[in-house]
Design an enzyme around this catalytic site. Structure first.
Site, short mmCIF file in Angstrom:
data_model
loop_
_atom_site.label_atom_id
_atom_site.label_comp_id
_atom_site.label_asym_id
_atom_site.label_seq_id
_atom_site.Cartn_x
_atom_site.Cartn_y
_atom_site.Cartn_z
N GLU A 284 3.83 -1.77 11.95
CA GLU A 284 4.12 -0.64 11.07
C GLU A 284 3.30 0.59 11.47
O GLU A 284 2.58 1.18 10.67
CB GLU A 284 3.88 -1.04 9.61
CG GLU A 284 4.78 -2.20 9.19
CD GLU A 284 4.68 -2.62 7.73
OE1 GLU A 284 3.61 -2.44 7.15
OE2 GLU A 284 5.70 -3.11 7.21
N ASP A 363 8.79 -10.69 4.39
CA ASP A 363 7.68 -10.01 3.73
C ASP A 363 7.59 -10.33 2.25
O ASP A 363 8.07 -9.54 1.43
CB ASP A 363 7.83 -8.49 3.93
CG ASP A 363 6.55 -7.74 3.60
OD1 ASP A 363 5.53 -8.40 3.36
OD2 ASP A 363 6.58 -6.50 3.60
N GLU A 391 4.02 -7.22 -5.25
CA GLU A 391 4.79 -6.12 -4.67
C GLU A 391 6.29 -6.25 -4.93
O GLU A 391 6.92 -5.34 -5.46
CB GLU A 391 4.51 -6.04 -3.17
CG GLU A 391 5.33 -4.97 -2.46
CD GLU A 391 4.95 -4.80 -1.00
OE1 GLU A 391 4.03 -5.49 -0.52
OE2 GLU A 391 5.57 -3.96 -0.34
C1 GCU Z 1 4.31 -4.77 3.44
C2 GCU Z 1 3.83 -3.72 2.48
C3 GCU Z 1 2.92 -2.72 3.14
C4 GCU Z 1 1.79 -3.47 3.86
C5 GCU Z 1 2.38 -4.47 4.81
C6 GCU Z 1 1.35 -5.34 5.46
O1 GCU Z 1 5.18 -4.21 4.36
O2 GCU Z 1 4.92 -3.05 1.91
O3 GCU Z 1 2.42 -1.89 2.15
O4 GCU Z 1 0.99 -2.58 4.54
O5 GCU Z 1 3.23 -5.33 4.11
O6 GCU Z 1 1.27 -6.51 5.08
O7 GCU Z 1 0.66 -4.91 6.35
#
Ligand code: GCU
Length: 677
Positions: A284, A363, A391
């Site tokens: 990400e 996730d 979440e």
């Molecule tokens: C999910 C989550 C993010 C988090 C990511 C992670 O995608 O929405 O906010 O940073 O997991 O586990 O790194």
């Protein structure tokens, strides 16, 4: 006013006369044979607990003599005198009733004694008899961690209970009392490691490993250390660039390697028992070794080498996938990503690297398959990552107790070593001889009065820790324990609260996304229904619903081939429609709405039915709670009531959006003619 701050360490006054007398008579004089900060913390806890529960504290004897009705010791000779088993592991303990109505708590270490003291207090809070007890406990998992996703500006990534208890305005909050209370709570259920900054390490947090912040990190570490909890930090993989002024973070570059070695040395000067680092790399948009065409083994090992001289470990996350996917491309499957990246490099990691793997390949959805990576890397340390913060499971506005879900995950048979190779046996290191392994989870606390927003969400934190200690504990036992510790031993309360908790995950699943397909939430904040919210996005999270059917074809025969990542038995389970369990049908298959499930319903009828039922059952949760009004403190009662009312309204929104969407897509009427818009 009781707002739930004490969580499960309430130490309410015991009013049952018989129980009270038993405790008062056996808890008179205390002797402890060592004087460490941890033992003193244990004694403080005992004294506070006892004066609050039984109106007196223990008289401390300087020397050990027959008057000592409670002995705390780490000395084997003393334990042996009392015929106590001394073969236990470092964090284990024994609580034994010994002659003349006395008790001994023996631990190999002071941490073991502290755990034993908390266990004793738990027995008293739940009003168990202390006569004739002989309890031997040791944790099944050596790493029992929490990841806080706290940012230094005070915000918490996916935090639903106020702001950070650690940070505000790019500084530490310095509310050490609260940090200490958190440490007490965590130690009472055996947590032994914490990484207290977000895995997404932004500019300010990158500096946590510099002398600007390390003295204060050390202060936090001192508090946690007293309670047997090691401190870890999430680090920015590109720190040599951001902090070191270099133009590369290439793990094979000599200067980069030296930079990390020096950095490790510096950190350990401040925190001699620093646990190590947690790393989200190439995930990400976070930096990582891929930038330099290096593997994740290269990246992790470089850090491992720097931290090894100090016994530090590297927790390396496997949440690595293409987050810039083209939704038109149906061959790329996010679920495959972790396995595809990591399985080929099994055995390439240093001994002090642990791969941290999310329970599912997507996730933290309300329902998804388990990650096929568990058990697939016999030569690489693995640990399981769960998400306590809700979440995708109602954000602590909805009641969704996740212990039953975690039990299913832990008990899931991977077949990695033939039949009976459950995930719990992989991450506890009993299948493969891992050097480091265990369980971690994303915490759900913030600075709300009751820490978790929804008071009943405290049960998720409690339950997680109890499972990390012993994954064999049943959901029912954990729930019963938590309910008693939190609300007292009144049978009606315990039963009603336990039932509410134990049903809540299924209820939430019913009115949200169906049959394991996941997502269908509003993008970004992930709250509330939005069926196509992620359908045409870059995140790789699709349901592929059209007028005829829905689901993701992950089969080898016609789909992405994801099922092939499982061991044979599970591959066969998921590959064919006939074998695939209903609850994961749409995770693995694309089927027509008219496809008949094992339950007998068609997919579309299942969607309608569960969404109507889910709302009714959410209404039932509130009804159950209201029946306890006279027995729960008003502030907690009202807070929970309000959230349950919101849950009902929001469940209706989910129901109507989901049902209407699929009614309009499919044109198929509800057999029961209920209201669909
Ligand atoms: C999910 C989550 C993010 C988090 C990511 C992670 O995608 O929405 O906010 O940073 O997991 O586990 O790194």
């Amino acid at each position: 006013m009781d707002r739930g701050y004490k969580m499960w360490l309430r130490y309410n006054q015991i009013t049952n006369q018989e129980v009270l007398e038993e405790y008062q008579s056996c808890l008179q004089h205390l002797h402890f044979s060592v004087n460490t900060a941890t033992i003193l913390a244990a004694v403080d806890e005992l004294q506070a607990g006892l004066s609050s529960m039984i109106n007196h504290s223990l008289h401390v004897l300087k020397t050990k003599d027959q008057r000592a009705t409670l002995l705390l010791t780490i000395e084997e000779s003393i334990a042996k005198e009392e015929n106590v088993q001394v073969e236990i592991e470092d964090e284990g303990y024994v609580i034994k009733s010994i002659k003349n109505n006395r008790l001994i708590i023996f631990g190999k270490t002071d941490i073991g004694v502290l755990y034993g003291v908390f266990h004793l207090l738990r027995l008293m809070q739940t009003q168990c008899s202390l006569k004739h007890i002989y309890i031997v406990e040791q944790p099944k998992n050596s790493l029992r961690m929490l990841n806080e996703w706290d940012n230094m500006d005070g915000s918490i990534e996916r935090g639903y209970a106020g702001v950070s208890i650690f940070f505000e305005n790019n500084q530490f909050t310095k509310d050490w009392e609260r940090v200490k209370d958190y440490a007490r709570l965590l130690a009472s259920v055996g947590i032994n490691g914490i990484a207290f900054n977000n895995v997404n390490v932004h500019e300010q947090e990158t500096k946590l490993i510099t002398p600007e912040y390390l003295p204060t990190v050390a202060k936090v570490a001192n508090i946690f250390r007293m309670y047997g909890i090691k401190t870890f930090l999430s680090i920015n993989y590109a720190s040599p660039i951001s902090l070191g002024g270099m133009d590369t973070a290439d793990p094979l570059n000599e200067e980069v390697r030296q930079w990390w070695k020096d950095k490790a040395k510096e950190i350990y000067r401040f925190i001699p028992d620093f646990g190590g680092v947690l790393v989200k790399a190439d995930s990400e948009h976070r930096p990582g070794p891929f930038t330099y065409n290096r593997t994740h083994a290269d990246g992790a090992n470089m850090l491992a080498g720097a931290f090894a001289p100090f016994d530090g470990i590297v927790l390396w996350r496997c949440f690595v996938y293409d987050c810039m996917q083209d939704w038109r491309d149906r061959s790329t499957d996010r679920a495959r990503a972790a396995y595809d990246h990591f399985k080929p490099i099994d055995g390439k990691f240093h001994k002090n690297v642990v791969l941290q793997i999310k329970n599912g390949p997507m996730d933290f959805q309300v329902r998804e398959a388990v990650s096929p990576l568990f058990g697939a890397m016999p030569n690489t340390n693995q640990m399981l990552e769960l998400q306590i913060t809700q979440e995708y499971t109602g954000q602590q506005k909805h009641l969704c107790y996740l212990v039953p879900q975690w039990k299913e995950i832990l008990d899931f048979d991977t077949y990695a070593n033939g039949v009976n190779t459950p995930i719990k046996s992989i991450v506890d290191g009993s299948q493969y001889k891992y050097d480091h392994c265990g369980i971690t989870a994303v915490s759900n606390v913030g600075n709300d009065d009751n820490w978790t927003g929804h008071t009943l969400a405290q049960a998720n934190l409690y339950g997680y820790a109890r499972l990390a200690w012993n994954p064999d504990l049943s959901a029912e036992l954990i729930t019963d324990e938590w309910a008693k510790l939190t609300f007292g031993v009144d049978e009606q309360v315990v039963q009603v609260v336990s039932n509410m908790l134990l049903q809540s995950w299924h209820i939430y699943e019913k009115y949200t996304s169906p049959l394991g397909v996941g997502w269908m939430v509003n993008p970004g904040h992930h709250y509330g229904p939005n069926v196509d919210g992620y359908e045409y996005s870059v995140w790789g999270t699709y349901h592929f619903a059209d007028s005829k059917g829905i689901g993701v074809d992950r089969t080898v025969a016609t789909g992405t081939g994801f099922t092939n990542q499982y061991f044979k038995e599970n591959k066969e389970l998921y590959e064919t429609l006939n074998n695939c369990p209903d609850e994961l049908l749409l995770f693995f298959h694309h089927v027509p709405y008219t496809h008949q499930l094992k339950s007998g319903d068609t997919v579309i009828q299942h969607i309608y039915n569960t969404h109507f039922e889910g709302v009714e059952e959410a209404i039932g949760l509130k009804k159950s709670w209201l029946s306890l009004e006279a027995k729960i403190s008003p502030s907690i009662f009202n807070g929970v009531s309000e959230r349950l009312q919101h849950q009902i309204e929001h469940a209706k929104e989910w129901r109507d959006v989901i049902n209407t969407y699929f009614y309009r897509k499919s044109g198929i009427e509800d057999e029961k003619n209920r209201k669909i818009y």
